[in-house]
Each structure stands twice: as C-alpha cells, then as structure tokens.
Design a protein around this motif. Sequence first.
Motif, short mmCIF file in Angstrom:
data_model
loop_
_atom_site.label_atom_id
_atom_site.label_comp_id
_atom_site.label_asym_id
_atom_site.label_seq_id
_atom_site.Cartn_x
_atom_site.Cartn_y
_atom_site.Cartn_z
N ILE A 193 0.75 -1.10 0.01
CA ILE A 193 0.24 0.12 0.12
C ILE A 193 0.75 1.20 -0.07
O ILE A 193 1.88 1.34 0.66
CB ILE A 193 -1.07 -0.18 1.37
N ALA A 194 0.55 2.28 -0.64
CA ALA A 194 1.10 3.45 -0.86
C ALA A 194 0.40 4.78 0.02
O ALA A 194 -0.90 4.76 -0.27
CB ALA A 194 1.54 3.88 -2.13
N TRP A 195 1.17 5.52 0.50
CA TRP A 195 0.78 6.90 1.32
C TRP A 195 1.40 7.77 0.61
O TRP A 195 2.75 7.81 0.53
CB TRP A 195 0.78 6.79 2.58
N ARG A 196 0.70 8.86 0.04
CA ARG A 196 1.32 10.10 -0.56
C ARG A 196 1.25 11.26 0.12
O ARG A 196 0.43 11.52 0.97
CB ARG A 196 0.65 10.31 -1.98
N ALA A 197 2.18 12.15 0.12
CA ALA A 197 2.20 13.53 0.64
C ALA A 197 2.88 14.31 0.00
O ALA A 197 4.18 14.04 -0.53
CB ALA A 197 2.93 13.39 2.14
N ASP A 198 2.52 15.46 -0.27
CA ASP A 198 3.07 16.44 -1.42
C ASP A 198 3.96 17.56 -0.45
O ASP A 198 3.77 17.62 0.86
CB ASP A 198 2.07 17.33 -2.14
N ALA B 231 2.32 12.01 7.13
CA ALA B 231 3.22 10.92 6.50
C ALA B 231 4.27 10.44 7.32
O ALA B 231 4.46 9.22 7.70
CB ALA B 231 3.51 11.27 5.34
N LEU B 232 5.01 11.28 7.87
CA LEU B 232 6.28 10.83 8.46
C LEU B 232 5.82 10.39 10.04
O LEU B 232 6.41 9.22 10.61
CB LEU B 232 7.09 11.88 8.78
N GLY B 233 4.59 10.83 10.68
CA GLY B 233 4.20 10.24 11.70
C GLY B 233 3.48 8.85 11.73
O GLY B 233 3.73 7.94 12.38
N ILE B 234 2.82 8.65 10.55
CA ILE B 234 2.31 7.28 10.21
C ILE B 234 3.49 6.25 10.25
O ILE B 234 3.39 5.23 10.51
CB ILE B 234 1.42 7.36 8.91
N ALA B 235 4.60 6.69 9.35
CA ALA B 235 5.67 5.99 9.39
C ALA B 235 6.25 5.50 10.59
O ALA B 235 6.74 4.31 10.80
CB ALA B 235 6.76 6.55 8.32
N GLU B 236 6.44 6.48 11.56
CA GLU B 236 6.95 6.24 12.60
C GLU B 236 6.28 5.21 13.50
O GLU B 236 6.74 4.27 14.12
CB GLU B 236 7.45 7.51 13.33
N VAL B 237 5.22 5.45 13.67
CA VAL B 237 4.16 4.57 14.33
C VAL B 237 4.15 3.38 13.83
O VAL B 237 4.44 2.37 14.71
CB VAL B 237 2.70 4.99 14.49
N LEU B 238 4.08 3.02 12.84
CA LEU B 238 4.07 1.64 12.08
C LEU B 238 5.30 1.07 12.27
O LEU B 238 5.43 -0.21 12.39
CB LEU B 238 3.49 1.78 10.62
N ALA B 239 6.55 1.92 12.02
CA ALA B 239 7.98 1.22 12.03
C ALA B 239 8.16 0.81 13.61
O ALA B 239 9.15 -0.02 13.77
CB ALA B 239 8.78 2.29 11.84
N LYS B 240 7.56 1.28 14.57
CA LYS B 240 7.94 0.90 15.88
C LYS B 240 7.69 -0.44 16.31
O LYS B 240 8.17 -0.92 17.20
CB LYS B 240 7.25 1.91 16.86
#
Length: 429
Positions: free
Chosen positions: A102-107, A141-150
């Motif tokens: 799944i992809a998440w996009r941020a401009d 987007a960076l917050g989502i990445a951090e939470v899931l990466a934990k």
Amino acid sequence: MQVILLALLLLFSSQHTLLNAQQKQTTPLTHTFIQSETDKITDKLVMLRRGFHEKPELAGKEKLTRETIIQYLTGLGLEVKTDLYGHSVVGVLHGGKKGKKIAWRADMDALPTDFPDEVDFRSTIKGVQHGCGHDIHMTIALGIAEVLAKNKKELPGTVYFIFQPEEETFKGAKNMIVKGLFDDIKPDEIYGLHVTALPVGEIMVKPGEMFAYQKRIRILLKNELSKEEAKALTKKIHSTLSRSTAGSRPWEIQNIRDPKTGLTNPNTTFKDYLIMDESFTTYTKNDSLFLEAYLYETNAANLPGIIPTVKQVIIAGNNKDQLLDVSFIQENPTIINDKKLTAAAITTLQNIYGKNAVAADYGQVPFFNDDFAYFQQKIPGVYFFLGGSNAAKGINALNHSPGFKVDEDCIKTGVKSFASLLFERLKKK
C-alpha cells in the motif's frame, strides 16, 4: 531556526537505535498501540511541522525539505529511494509478515505568496509560504511511518511513503509516474489527504469526484470586435453555461463547512453546478482576439457539450464570421475515489474510532484540484479531506487564502486514524 533543525536532525539520527530496540519487543501491533504511540510523538511532530513551515520551498526547489525527510525516514530504519524524479523521496517500510502493498502520498511544495503568516514560526523565506498545508501532510506521513515502524515485525505487507514534489504546478505526480515510479514499486492501493477548512480533526470522504472538473476554455476570434462587443459576448457565454441550484452560491467556497449549505448536508450548495470566471482574460495577438476563462463542472457527462454550446452562443450572436476556434487549453484530471476502497475505508475507520470518525460528503469542491489524480489513474486510491479549522481559536484553514492557519491538533488525528487504516488494509487479501 538552524538550531532547531540541527536538533531535529540529531533526534532523527538517534531514532534508528531506539526503534531497533523497540522492534525486538513482542507488543502486538493494535489500534490501542497505534493511539498510544501517536500520543508519544505528537509534540515532536508539531516541532517537525513548524520546521517545514519556517523553511518552505517552491515546486522544483524542495531541497532542504527533501533532506529533512530523508533523515527522518533513515532514522526510522526505512529503505529510502531518492533517484526517481526531482526532489521526490520514497520511503519503504517492509513489514515482518505477509500482506498487501500500500502507498501513502504526501506533497512537499509551498506557495509563492506574501499573505500574512501570523504564527510565531512564520516563513523565513520571503514570498514563499506553506499556505496550502503541505507541511501538515508531510508531517502526518512521517508520523504514520514512525508509528508503524515501531513494531514492524507485527506489520503485514509493505508500505510505500511517497513524498511528491511539484504538486502546486500539477507536474510532480505525472512526472514521477513517467520516470518509472510504478515500475519500481507496485502498490495495490494508494491513499492521501488534504487539510482544509473543516472542523479540526474531522475526516471527510466520498466515492467518486471530490472536486469539480476544472477546465480553462479559450475562444479564438478575428480581432474585429470592440471591447464592448467582446464583453457582451463573454457575459452571454457566462450566463448560458453557468448552472446551480436556485438560491445556491457554490462559488462561495468559504461555506464548505456550513451545516446548512456545506458539504455535509445532503442538500449542499456544492453539487450539480457549473461555475466559471465572470471576467474573462482578454488579449490580442497576431490579429486575433483571445478570450479565456476557468470553469468548474461537477458532472463529467456535461463536459463534451461545453465547447459546442459556446460555439452556438457565438453563432447566435452574429459572430460566426469572426469565430476561429474554441478549445480547452487546460483540463487536468480530477480526484476520483475508488468506490469499493472508499466504502471499505469508511467502514474501517468507523469500526475503530466510532461512527463519527468520518463525515459524509455530498458535494464537490470548486477551484481546487490535486495531481494525486494521476496516481489514481494507475492504482485504485482514496483521497481524504482532514479538517484544520478551529473557530474558537480563530483558525481558518481555507487553503490559498489570506490568514490561512491550521490547528495542529489535526496532526494527531491524521497519524492515528490513517496508521490504523493502513494497518487494517495491509491485512486484507
């Protein structure tokens, strides 16, 4: 500001060791975990957003923005791709279990504007501001990445975090695709959001078109009309094409959150309309007269009839001999949310965070658009609105407008809600 950025970069670089230790834990990746971890990093994310806001960069110039994103993603232990197009960045989070992609996009880019920026962390770059909210998008987007990466060992599948440059010029998404984005990564679904002038933390979405179809029409005539005749002709074209429900004013975009006329009302002003510039851009060149205007139509089925209708108006006005051409000179694609994925996203968010987690959307927003539409042409996707306004605090998140501000509480809502959504979607076969 440089001290703040240095401190943030040092913090990002130390995250990798911390995350590696956390990923050895056996704590299940649940929505309670996602909410708890979001709470822990919210203050840091607010600082990150303010750093982006103070150092905005225009489309095609997102160099410092790019470096900050790379540092953050690297600190999270993600694979980072930077050689695709312009200043784009793709972070790849590999989960420890089998699942979807799944992809998440941020401009990433900011606006060329000198509007008042009435915050303590105002832009330090003259004539450039994050007046559309892309600083919020990148932070979420960076917050989502951090939470899931934990706890990535518990994460099924793969998440691609696409940080896209040049959205404001409508070039970035298309050029990333042309340069092989989806040859390199092959997501099954794609998601994104835009902060806007809804109540802070409110998530709104609908299947189908989120925005009206935007077109710029050009009428080319022999330069034989007086200014008065040209004005009369454009007025006739405007009155013939324009359409809206009796008594409605869909051009008053500031009312999108109004409970009586806004997007959440089934009888919203913002549906079944065609609005256009009342004042055309008029100029002459090479003995020809050019008349140009933007128009916004909610119904795709009506689009093919616009040019023939304009020609009929010109002919009926006894200007047949002057008519040279009528054409669309700009017709960007519009956001069209996948019906199945949108329904699934709404159900998922409501099951986790309650029936009020997602607001119904009954209309289409005029004037704005987003080149996320190019991604949706290749992959089924959903694009959300996220509220950033707070009337009690005097905060109005109406994009591209003077006084644009965002209540930063929406960052927490965005991170926890969409981290939960991605986690659930990754598990679906």
